[in-house]
Design a protein around this motif. Structure first.
Motif, PDB file in Angstrom:
ATOM      1  N   UNK A   1     -20.435   5.491 -33.667  1.00 22.17           N
ATOM      2  CA  UNK A   1     -20.114   5.728 -32.261  1.00 22.17           C
ATOM      3  C   UNK A   1     -20.024   7.225 -32.002  1.00 22.17           C
ATOM      4  N   UNK A   2     -20.804   7.763 -31.064  1.00 24.87           N
ATOM      5  CA  UNK A   2     -20.636   9.178 -30.710  1.00 24.87           C
ATOM      6  C   UNK A   2     -19.242   9.415 -30.124  1.00 24.87           C
ATOM      7  N   UNK A   3     -18.640  10.518 -30.526  1.00 27.44           N
ATOM      8  CA  UNK A   3     -17.304  10.862 -30.024  1.00 27.44           C
ATOM      9  C   UNK A   3     -17.433  12.217 -29.337  1.00 27.44           C
ATOM     10  N   UNK A   4     -17.271  12.241 -28.023  1.00 27.82           N
ATOM     11  CA  UNK A   4     -17.576  13.420 -27.221  1.00 27.82           C
ATOM     12  C   UNK A   4     -16.403  14.394 -27.139  1.00 27.82           C
ATOM     13  N   UNK A   5     -16.673  15.650 -27.483  1.00 31.38           N
ATOM     14  CA  UNK A   5     -15.642  16.684 -27.456  1.00 31.38           C
ATOM     15  C   UNK A   5     -16.199  17.897 -26.723  1.00 31.38           C
ATOM     16  N   UNK A   6     -15.869  18.019 -25.453  1.00 35.33           N
ATOM     17  CA  UNK A   6     -16.361  19.158 -24.691  1.00 35.33           C
ATOM     18  C   UNK A   6     -16.218  18.955 -23.204  1.00 35.33           C
ATOM     19  N   UNK A   7     -16.140  20.053 -22.472  1.00 35.30           N
ATOM     20  CA  UNK A   7     -16.123  20.045 -21.010  1.00 35.30           C
ATOM     21  C   UNK A   7     -16.608  21.399 -20.531  1.00 35.30           C
ATOM     22  N   UNK A   8     -16.805  21.503 -19.228  1.00 35.18           N
ATOM     23  CA  UNK A   8     -17.272  22.760 -18.671  1.00 35.18           C
ATOM     24  C   UNK A   8     -16.406  23.944 -19.075  1.00 35.18           C
ATOM     25  N   UNK A   9     -17.056  25.029 -19.510  1.00 38.00           N
ATOM     26  CA  UNK A   9     -16.331  26.235 -19.897  1.00 38.00           C
ATOM     27  C   UNK A   9     -15.961  26.313 -21.361  1.00 38.00           C
ATOM     28  N   UNK A  10     -16.174  25.236 -22.113  1.00 40.51           N
ATOM     29  CA  UNK A  10     -15.878  25.281 -23.550  1.00 40.51           C
ATOM     30  C   UNK A  10     -17.036  25.943 -24.273  1.00 40.51           C
ATOM     31  N   UNK A  11     -16.750  27.043 -24.944  1.00 37.61           N
ATOM     32  CA  UNK A  11     -17.753  27.816 -25.671  1.00 37.61           C
ATOM     33  C   UNK A  11     -17.307  27.961 -27.124  1.00 37.61           C
ATOM     34  N   UNK A  12     -17.980  28.833 -27.852  1.00 41.18           N
ATOM     35  CA  UNK A  12     -17.721  28.948 -29.298  1.00 41.18           C
ATOM     36  C   UNK A  12     -16.262  29.219 -29.623  1.00 41.18           C
ATOM     37  N   UNK A  13     -15.611  30.121 -28.886  1.00 42.11           N
ATOM     38  CA  UNK A  13     -14.243  30.517 -29.225  1.00 42.11           C
ATOM     39  C   UNK A  13     -13.281  29.334 -29.159  1.00 42.11           C
ATOM     40  N   UNK A  14     -13.487  28.434 -28.197  1.00 40.54           N
ATOM     41  CA  UNK A  14     -12.644  27.242 -28.088  1.00 40.54           C
ATOM     42  C   UNK A  14     -12.910  26.301 -29.256  1.00 40.54           C
ATOM     43  N   UNK A  15     -14.180  26.101 -29.564  1.00 42.56           N
ATOM     44  CA  UNK A  15     -14.534  25.227 -30.688  1.00 42.56           C
ATOM     45  C   UNK A  15     -14.091  25.836 -32.025  1.00 42.56           C
ATOM     46  N   UNK A  16     -14.104  27.171 -32.129  1.00 45.97           N
ATOM     47  CA  UNK A  16     -13.668  27.834 -33.362  1.00 45.97           C
ATOM     48  C   UNK A  16     -12.240  27.431 -33.729  1.00 45.97           C
ATOM     49  N   UNK A  17     -11.342  27.539 -32.757  1.00 47.52           N
ATOM     50  CA  UNK A  17      -9.938  27.227 -33.011  1.00 47.52           C
ATOM     51  C   UNK A  17      -9.777  25.748 -33.360  1.00 47.52           C
ATOM     52  N   UNK A  18     -10.553  24.914 -32.699  1.00 43.35           N
ATOM     53  CA  UNK A  18     -10.509  23.477 -32.954  1.00 43.35           C
ATOM     54  C   UNK A  18     -10.985  23.168 -34.378  1.00 43.35           C
ATOM     55  N   UNK A  19     -12.111  23.753 -34.771  1.00 44.47           N
ATOM     56  CA  UNK A  19     -12.623  23.526 -36.129  1.00 44.47           C
ATOM     57  C   UNK A  19     -11.656  24.063 -37.178  1.00 44.47           C
ATOM     58  N   UNK A  20     -11.054  25.208 -36.906  1.00 43.58           N
ATOM     59  CA  UNK A  20     -10.079  25.771 -37.848  1.00 43.58           C
ATOM     60  C   UNK A  20      -8.904  24.808 -38.028  1.00 43.58           C
ATOM     61  N   UNK A  21      -8.441  24.222 -36.932  1.00 40.90           N
ATOM     62  CA  UNK A  21      -7.323  23.283 -36.974  1.00 40.90           C
ATOM     63  C   UNK A  21      -7.620  22.086 -37.862  1.00 40.90           C
ATOM     64  N   UNK A  22      -8.854  21.597 -37.808  1.00 41.02           N
ATOM     65  CA  UNK A  22      -9.236  20.374 -38.528  1.00 41.02           C
ATOM     66  C   UNK A  22     -10.064  20.652 -39.779  1.00 41.02           C
ATOM     67  N   UNK A  23     -10.055  21.900 -40.254  1.00 45.83           N
ATOM     68  CA  UNK A  23     -10.922  22.302 -41.364  1.00 45.83           C
ATOM     69  C   UNK A  23     -10.768  21.409 -42.594  1.00 45.83           C
ATOM     70  N   UNK A  24      -9.563  20.974 -42.883  1.00 45.92           N
ATOM     71  CA  UNK A  24      -9.318  20.162 -44.085  1.00 45.92           C
ATOM     72  C   UNK A  24      -9.992  18.797 -44.005  1.00 45.92           C
ATOM     73  N   UNK A  25     -10.372  18.368 -42.797  1.00 45.62           N
ATOM     74  CA  UNK A  25     -10.969  17.043 -42.614  1.00 45.62           C
ATOM     75  C   UNK A  25     -12.490  17.079 -42.438  1.00 45.62           C
ATOM     76  N   UNK A  26     -13.079  18.256 -42.508  1.00 39.58           N
ATOM     77  CA  UNK A  26     -14.493  18.395 -42.162  1.00 39.58           C
ATOM     78  C   UNK A  26     -15.452  18.270 -43.343  1.00 39.58           C
ATOM     79  N   UNK A  27     -14.960  18.168 -44.548  1.00 37.12           N
ATOM     80  CA  UNK A  27     -15.847  18.104 -45.699  1.00 37.12           C
ATOM     81  C   UNK A  27     -16.785  16.901 -45.598  1.00 37.12           C
ATOM     82  N   UNK A  28     -18.083  17.189 -45.664  1.00 36.22           N
ATOM     83  CA  UNK A  28     -19.149  16.174 -45.595  1.00 36.22           C
ATOM     84  C   UNK A  28     -19.184  15.408 -44.279  1.00 36.22           C
ATOM     85  N   UNK A  29     -18.456  15.874 -43.279  1.00 39.29           N
ATOM     86  CA  UNK A  29     -18.444  15.189 -41.988  1.00 39.29           C
ATOM     87  C   UNK A  29     -19.700  15.540 -41.202  1.00 39.29           C
TER      88      UNK A  29
END
Length: 388
Positions: free
Chosen positions: A93-121
């Motif tokens: 199932x696609x899981x949508x994460x984004x809205x108008x105005x979300x750019x790299x800097x917003x996604x950066x902080x999000x990825x950093x927050x969840x970094x421990x869960x991203x292996x092979x994701x």
């Protein structure tokens, strides 16, 4: 007597506040409805982006494939990944994460927050040219999308490379949303300048505030999302990719009969006067230079260290409209070349749609992918997931 009436509501408010703050997280988690995660996959609610609970739950499950992007994710039609893969009974199932105005800097902080869960994701990241404006993401787009919870968690994050974390904190400190938060700004300053006593002192209220924000995240998680107006349709079921592209051409043609530049009639009619005023207005504009490239590199660095498996999607612009505004082809091609090099240098995979600038019905309007563009993305997404 008036004082009694005055203090009554105040005491009640304090009791209620204390109840909210001190309710154990484990109690709140038990109250989350069983279908809440599935519901949030297409909700596009900012509370989900700016929190951590639902995303953490999603990342635990191999059946969800997150698609990170911005405003294009809310451009619904039958070919949109959320409809296409659901209609065709996909195993994910696609899981949508984004809205108008979300750019790299917003996604950066999000990825950093969840970094421990991203292996092979496995994930899909849609990159839009308009992120790469000369001065980068402005305050108007940053402030409504930035997550205070994720920003407060960043200094205590042990999963992100120290150099990358410092660069990210320095970048966040350029925005008023962070500057105007005295505890957060001073916390970052103490961390970056190795003021250990100050950092340890500020960590006490910072961690208390994190606890409050985590509770807030869970309270919002308990609330039912507003129903989306997404286009659910079975007309894309059991079709070949070529059939779907032809179908998307027909679908787009019917919806652009009264507009220029193959723009959706509804969008064109709403912005007709603005579009007319834009003739020749973007002469000299270019996406070749922008602070966004640095922000995007931080994203690549975080994902690489986390051993994530992203498919980057390079979205084009509406070439005919951009020519009309005077925005040079070189100013676009320089962007495509630079962004592909960054992705290549990080050994990640990308789907390149930069040669579709003049392809009718590939774009829904001037900047948003739609119709036939979604079909290409669906196909590339399917191949990527099967390969990896």
């Amino acid at each position: 007597m008036k004082k009694k009436y005055l203090f009554g509501p105040i005491i009640l408010a304090l009791v209620l506040f204390a109840g909210v703050v001190f309710v154990p997280v484990s109690w709140l988690v038990k109250l989350v409805p069983a279908d809440r995660l599935a519901e949030s996959a297409t909700s596009l609610e900012p509370n989900m982006f700016q929190g951590t609970y639902l995303q953490s739950e999603m990342l635990k499950r191999s059946t969800y494939v997150p698609i990170y992007g911005s405003s294009e994710l809310s451009r619904w039609d039958p070919f949109h990944p959320s409809n296409y893969f659901e209609t065709n009974d996909a195993t994910f199932t696609p899981y949508l994460i984004g809205k108008g105005g979300m750019t790299s800097i917003i996604h950066d902080v999000n990825f950093a927050t969840h970094a421990a869960q991203l292996k092979n994701k496995q994930m899909v990241i849609i990159v839009s040219p308009q992120w790469f404006v000369k001065h980068g993401t402005d305050e108007q787009h940053f402030a409504p999308n930035y997550s205070s919870l994720q920003a407060y968690q960043l200094p205590f994050n042990k999963e992100v490379n120290e150099q990358v974390k410092r660069k990210l904190m320095q970048r966040l400190m350029t925005y008023n949303a962070v500057k105007n938060d005295p505890i957060l700004y001073q916390l970052y300053d103490a961390y970056l300048n190795d003021k250990k006593v100050m950092f340890n002192t500020l960590s006490v209220p910072a961690k208390a505030y994190i606890s409050i924000l985590e509770k807030k995240d869970l309270y919002f998680t308990l609330l039912k999302d507003k129903p989306t107006n997404r286009h659910q349709s079975g007309e894309v079921k059991d079709k070949s990719w070529e059939e779907l592209k032809a179908q998307a051409d027909s679908y787009g043609e019917k919806r652009t009969q009264h507009s220029k530049f193959y723009i959706d009639d509804k969008v064109y009619n709403h912005k007709k006067h603005y579009i007319k005023s834009m003739e020749g207005k973007n002469k000299g504009h270019s996406y070749a230079e922008s602070p966004e490239y640095g922000d995007f590199q931080l994203m690549l660095d975080i994902l690489k260290e986390a051993k994530a498996k992203p498919l980057f999607v390079i979205i084009p612009v509406n070439g005919a409209y951009y020519d009309y505004t005077g925005f040079t082809e070189k100013g676009r091609q320089d962007y495509y070349t630079r962004i592909k090099k960054q992705i290549n240098d990080s050994d990640f995979t990308y789907a390149d749609y930069s040669d579709h600038e003049y392809d009718p019905y590939f774009m829904r309007d001037t900047i948003h992918i739609g119709w036939k563009g979604w079909v290409y993305l669906d196909e590339d997404m399917q191949k990527f997931l099967e390969k990896h």
